[in-house]
Design a protein around this motif. Structure first.
Motif, short mmCIF file in Angstrom:
data_model
loop_
_atom_site.label_atom_id
_atom_site.label_comp_id
_atom_site.label_asym_id
_atom_site.label_seq_id
_atom_site.Cartn_x
_atom_site.Cartn_y
_atom_site.Cartn_z
N ASN A 11 -55.15 50.31 73.87
CA ASN A 11 -54.69 51.49 74.60
C ASN A 11 -55.91 52.35 74.94
O ASN A 11 -56.55 52.92 74.06
N HIS A 12 -56.23 52.41 76.24
CA HIS A 12 -57.44 53.11 76.66
C HIS A 12 -57.34 54.62 76.43
O HIS A 12 -58.36 55.28 76.17
N GLU A 13 -56.14 55.18 76.50
CA GLU A 13 -55.99 56.62 76.32
C GLU A 13 -56.13 57.01 74.85
O GLU A 13 -56.81 57.98 74.52
N LEU A 14 -55.47 56.27 73.98
CA LEU A 14 -55.53 56.57 72.56
C LEU A 14 -56.75 55.95 71.87
O LEU A 14 -57.08 56.32 70.74
N LYS A 15 -57.40 55.00 72.58
CA LYS A 15 -58.54 54.26 72.02
C LYS A 15 -58.15 53.59 70.70
O LYS A 15 -58.86 53.66 69.69
N GLU A 16 -56.96 52.95 70.74
CA GLU A 16 -56.46 52.24 69.57
C GLU A 16 -56.00 50.84 69.97
O GLU A 16 -55.66 50.60 71.13
N ILE A 17 -56.01 49.96 69.00
CA ILE A 17 -55.56 48.58 69.24
C ILE A 17 -54.31 48.33 68.41
O ILE A 17 -54.27 48.64 67.21
N ALA A 18 -53.28 47.76 69.05
CA ALA A 18 -52.05 47.37 68.34
C ALA A 18 -52.04 45.86 68.17
O ALA A 18 -52.42 45.11 69.07
N TYR A 19 -51.60 45.40 67.00
CA TYR A 19 -51.56 43.97 66.70
C TYR A 19 -50.14 43.54 66.38
O TYR A 19 -49.35 44.29 65.81
N SER A 20 -49.82 42.31 66.74
CA SER A 20 -48.53 41.71 66.38
C SER A 20 -48.76 40.24 66.06
O SER A 20 -49.46 39.54 66.80
N ILE A 21 -48.21 39.77 64.96
CA ILE A 21 -48.36 38.37 64.60
C ILE A 21 -46.99 37.69 64.53
O ILE A 21 -46.05 38.25 63.97
N ASN A 22 -46.88 36.53 65.18
CA ASN A 22 -45.66 35.72 65.12
C ASN A 22 -45.96 34.47 64.32
O ASN A 22 -47.01 33.86 64.48
N TYR A 23 -45.02 34.07 63.47
CA TYR A 23 -45.25 32.86 62.70
C TYR A 23 -43.92 32.22 62.35
O TYR A 23 -42.86 32.85 62.40
N VAL A 24 -43.98 30.94 62.03
CA VAL A 24 -42.80 30.17 61.65
C VAL A 24 -42.96 29.77 60.19
O VAL A 24 -44.02 29.36 59.76
N TYR A 25 -41.90 29.91 59.41
CA TYR A 25 -41.97 29.50 58.01
C TYR A 25 -40.64 28.87 57.62
O TYR A 25 -39.63 29.03 58.30
N SER A 26 -40.64 28.14 56.55
CA SER A 26 -39.40 27.57 56.01
C SER A 26 -39.16 28.15 54.63
O SER A 26 -40.09 28.40 53.87
#
Length: 220
Positions: A11-26
Motif C-alpha cells: 500500500n503506497h499510501e500507508l507504506k505497509e505490506i499485507a500478506y496472505s498465505i494459502n495452504y492445503v492440509y489433511s
C-alpha cells in the motif's frame, strides 16, 4: 494448487505490506505434528521445505482439461500447450480422475468419461497429447463447457476442476462467463491464456468467477 502460496500487496499510501498465505492440509497429517509448550521463534526455518513431501500431491480431484485446438493455435502456441499438458498429467495427485477435451468449431472427448489416474490411462493420454494438432477451425468454448456442466459426475466423490487453455477470441464471452458463474458451486475453473491474441477479459473473469485462477503464457 496443492502447494502453499504466499501473496503480498504493498500500500503506497500507508507504506505497509499485507500478506496472505494459502495452504492445503489433511487432518490425518496434523496428528503427526508435535505441539510444543513454547512458540517457535526460529523465523529462519522453512516449514514448506520441511513438510514439502507431505503437502504436495496429497489431495486428489477430478480434472477436466479443455484444450484449444483452433487454427490460431498453430505453431508455437500448440507446442506450449502440449508441453504444459505433459507436465500437468505427470503432476496430478494420486487417486485423481482426469478427462481431456479438445475444442475448436466442434469439440472432441479424448476419453469419453473421466478415467482414474493409473499407468495405463496415463500412457494413453500422453500419446494423445504428443499428437495434438491445431486443426479444429474456430474457437467455441461454450459448447464443451455446457456439455461438462450437463453431465453427471456425482459418482466421483472428489473436488471438480476445469482447466481451460486457449489463445483465441470468442464471440460468446458473456455466455461462457455466465455458464462458469452459474456452476461455480460444482466446478472450480482455472484459465490460461496462450500467445498474444487471447481474450484477456475472458481469461481473467473465468478464473475469478470460477473460484480459481487465471494466468498468461505469451509466445517468445
Amino acid at each position: 494448487m496443492n502447494q502453499p502460496t504466499l501473496f503480498y500487496q504493498y500500500n503506497h499510501e500507508l507504506k505497509e505490506i499485507a500478506y496472505s498465505i494459502n495452504y492445503v492440509y489433511s487432518s490425518e497429517g496434523l496428528k503427526n505434528i508435535k505441539i510444543y509448550d513454547e512458540p517457535d521463534q526460529d523465523n529462519k526455518m522453512s516449514y514448506y521445505l520441511k513438510y514439502e513431501d507431505n503437502m504436495i500431491n496429497e489431495t486428489p480431484g477430478l480434472f477436466i482439461f479443455l484444450i484449444d485446438q483452433s487454427g490460431s493455435m498453430y505453431g508455437e502456441s500448440i507446442k506450449l500447450v502440449k508441453n504444459a499438458l505433459l507436465l500437468f498429467i505427470k503432476s496430478l495427485p494420486k487417486g485423481s480422475y482426469f478427462q481431456f477435451i479438445g475444442f475448436g468449431d466442434i469439440y472432441k472427448k479424448y476419453n469419453s468419461i473421466p478415467v482414474e489416474y493409473e499407468e495405463e490411462n496415463i500412457r494413453y493420454i500422453i500419446e494423445i497429447i504428443k499428437n495434438l494438432e491445431a486443426d479444429m477451425g474456430g474457437t467455441n468454448i461454450g459448447s464443451p463447457l455446457k456439455n461438462i456442466y450437463e453431465n453427471d459426475y456425482s459418482n466421483i466423490k472428489l473436488s471438480k476442476n476445469i482447466l481451460i487453455l486457449t489463445d483465441g477470441q470468442v464471440n460468446n464471452r458473456e455466455e461462457c462467463v455466465d455458464l462458469i458463474t452459474k456452476n461455480s458451486n460444482k466446478f472450480r475453473v482455472d484459465a490460461i491464456g496462450i500467445g498474444s491474441g487471447f481474450d484477456k477479459i475472458l481469461i481473467e473473469r473465468s478464473g475469478k468467477l470460477g473460484k480459481g485462477s487465471s494466468s498468461f503464457v505469451r509466445n517468445i
